[in-house]
Write a protein that holds these residues in place. Structure first.
Motif, PDB file in Angstrom:
ATOM      1  N   UNK A   1       0.927  -1.029  -0.202  1.00 50.20           N
ATOM      2  CA  UNK A   1       0.038  -0.065  -0.003  1.00 50.20           C
ATOM      3  C   UNK A   1       1.124   1.279  -0.162  1.00 50.20           C
ATOM      4  N   UNK A   2       0.349   2.067  -0.893  1.00 46.09           N
ATOM      5  CA  UNK A   2       1.280   3.539  -0.787  1.00 46.09           C
ATOM      6  C   UNK A   2       0.722   4.563  -0.217  1.00 46.09           C
ATOM      7  N   UNK A   3       1.343   5.225   0.526  1.00 50.77           N
ATOM      8  CA  UNK A   3       0.633   6.361   1.451  1.00 50.77           C
ATOM      9  C   UNK A   3       0.854   7.575   0.753  1.00 50.77           C
ATOM     10  N   UNK A   4      -0.207   8.657   0.981  1.00 54.07           N
ATOM     11  CA  UNK A   4      -0.113   9.874   0.544  1.00 54.07           C
ATOM     12  C   UNK A   4       0.946  10.753   0.986  1.00 54.07           C
ATOM     13  N   UNK A   5       1.610  10.261   2.223  1.00 54.18           N
ATOM     14  CA  UNK A   5       2.687  10.874   2.894  1.00 54.18           C
ATOM     15  C   UNK A   5       4.075  10.150   2.480  1.00 54.18           C
TER      16      UNK A   5
ATOM     17  N   UNK B   1       7.710   9.739  -2.229  1.00 55.87           N
ATOM     18  CA  UNK B   1       7.268  10.104  -3.618  1.00 55.87           C
ATOM     19  C   UNK B   1       6.124  10.779  -3.924  1.00 55.87           C
ATOM     20  N   UNK B   2       5.180  10.555  -2.911  1.00 55.24           N
ATOM     21  CA  UNK B   2       3.904  11.261  -3.126  1.00 55.24           C
ATOM     22  C   UNK B   2       3.757  12.510  -2.510  1.00 55.24           C
ATOM     23  N   UNK B   3       4.740  12.813  -1.196  1.00 57.23           N
ATOM     24  CA  UNK B   3       4.367  13.913  -0.496  1.00 57.23           C
ATOM     25  C   UNK B   3       4.490  15.186  -1.248  1.00 57.23           C
TER      26      UNK B   3
END
Length: 476
Positions: free
Chosen positions: A245-249, A252-254
């Motif tokens: 699972x990829x976290x918004x934080x 790469x995404x932050x």
């Protein structure tokens, strides 16, 4: 079989969530005086009755990410339609449906908060759904339809409230008429629910859930004549590395999330809701307008907002996101600084309305619809629902802060008003609009004509450049 014509029909259905967004937030305007008389409210209680839906909006925006991610975009919209309907009935009959609270007033607040939750969910999921089904070449204009629906919903309810008020005298309006205003939302809410039963889930959500056959079939039908194989491979590639699972934080995404939050906050702190909520007050305080004239001028503001949103729908895929955002924010800055300076110099004249209308027109072709377009398309598939939920939460929270602080800065007894003659808040909003121009120019990439997966790769490339020490300027 779904085709391009069907995509437009689906967009209109989903955009009803935007119409209900505008309808629910504006319906209170016609009922405020009646509520104060019927419930015998103090000014503070009336203010809370009017703003209580914002509490639900904040909660709904936080819930929307998990609901739309786990159960689907369509299911989240169906849930919001149910909340809209319950809120309409409960707000109209708070005594009869007082099952969970003590007083009738608190029962009314409860149902307004429920409606706010529906608004918070719809405000995030409707543009996201449209972005996920739209062809790249039409995505900007189709997502902008949601903003048009919001404004149209506000205008519709103004006329509905006016029509209901004409049905009886003030005594009838204060005891019964206001109930019809809230109950009137049942019709669009019920229509929204029924029509949603006939729309599909988005292909990208189906793909994320491993339902590849359904997703592939929908992508093929949505993209007749386009390079289907190329787009399907891009979707598979974007999902292939999601073993965890990829976290918004995540690292790469932050950076993308921060930019999304920045867009959301700037849409609000440039002052739009000051005019949408307080236009009559501003016009009366800075001029000799009577209440009737001020309300008529407010209708004119709404008409300009709607007209220029239509222009944005036809322009956003032609001219691109960045030019519209930068041009609009610059015109907003000029308008706000002119109003603030004129107020400070005590030189307000008939041109006040001109600059207000210029500001509204500039917002309607830029930060109004285009911010939603950018937010709906900038986040990767794996975190779109959660990241968009966070960005929309920031938007509603900023809305609340601006709405609460403007009356204090505009209070004639306050230090800021006396020191700057009422010009200070407009200067603040003008400076924020100037910063918006720089923010978009420096950090926001042009997304016109790119698929959602191409945009995801664009962000990946930018992150790689940054990790290798290269300066990153998102102006491609």
């Amino acid at each position: 079989m779904i085709n391009r014509k069907s995509i437009f029909q689906i967009t209109i259905t989903v955009a009803l969530g935007g119409l209900l967004f505008g309808y629910d937030t504006a319906v209170i305007s016609g009922a405020a005086d009646s509520l104060q008389v019927y419930f015998k409210l103090t000014p503070a209680q009336l203010g809370f009755a009017a703003s209580s839906a914002l509490i639900g909006c904040v909660l709904g925006s936080l819930m929307a990410g998990n609901i739309s991610g786990q159960y689907g975009r369509r299911s989240a919209l169906i849930f919001s339609a149910i909340l809209f309907f319950i809120s309409a009935v409960g707000s109209a009959l708070p005594e009869t449906l007082n099952w969970v609270t003590g007083s009738t007033y608190s029962s009314f607040i409860f149902y307004r908060v429920l409606g706010g939750i529906g608004v918070g969910i719809a405000s995030m999921v409707s543009p996201m759904y449209i972005a996920e089904i739209a062809p790249p070449s039409k995505r900007g204009s189709l997502v902008s339809c949601n903003q048009f629906a919001i404004i149209f919903g506000m205008l519709v309810v103004y006329f509905v409230n006016y029509g209901i008020a004409l049905l009886g005298n003030d005594e009838w309006l204060y005891s019964v008429g206001w109930r019809y205003m809230f109950a009137s939302e049942c019709l669009p809410a019920g229509l929204f629910f029924v029509l949603l039963l006939g729309v599909p889930e988005t292909p990208r959500w189906l793909a994320m859930k491993g339902r590849m056959v359904e997703a592939r079939k929908l992508i093929a039908s949505f993209n007749k004549g386009d390079d289907f194989d190329k787009q399907w491979k891009e979707i598979e590639s974007s999902l292939s590395h999601q073993g965890t699972k990829v976290s918004p934080f995540s690292k790469a995404i932050l950076p993308i999330l921060i930019l999304g939050i920045g867009l959301s906050v700037l849409q609000q702190v440039t002052g739009i809701n000051v005019f949408l909520y307080y236009a009559p007050t501003i016009l009366k305080s800075f001029s000799s307008s009577t209440t009737d004239i001020a309300l008529l001028q407010t209708v004119l503001i709404g008409a300009v907002n709607l007209t220029f949103t239509v222009i944005a729908i036809y322009s956003v895929d032609k001219f691109g996101r960045k030019p519209l955002m930068m041009f609009g924010a610059a015109a907003m800055a000029v308008s706000m600084l002119a109003i603030g300076t004129a107020a400070y110099l005590d030189a307000i004249g008939g041109y006040l309305l001109f600059f207000m209308l210029l500001y509204i027109a500039a917002f309607a072709i830029s930060l109004g619809p285009v911010t939603w377009v950018l937010l709906s398309e900038m986040f990767p598939n794996s975190v779109r629902s959660k990241a968009l939920s966070i960005a929309v939460f920031a938007q509603w929270f900023s809305n609340f802060l601006v709405s609460q602080t403007f009356p204090m800065m505009n209070d004639k007894a306050s230090y800021l008003y006396q020191e700057f003659n009422g010009g200070f808040p407009f200067w603040v909003y003008g400076v924020m609009a100037i910063f918006t121009v720089y923010f978009v120019y420096r950090w926001i990439p042009e997304t016109k004509g790119k698929s959602l997966e191409e945009l995801e790769k664009l962000w990946d490339d930018k992150n790689k450049d940054e990790s290798h020490g290269s300066p990153v300027t998102l102006r491609d």
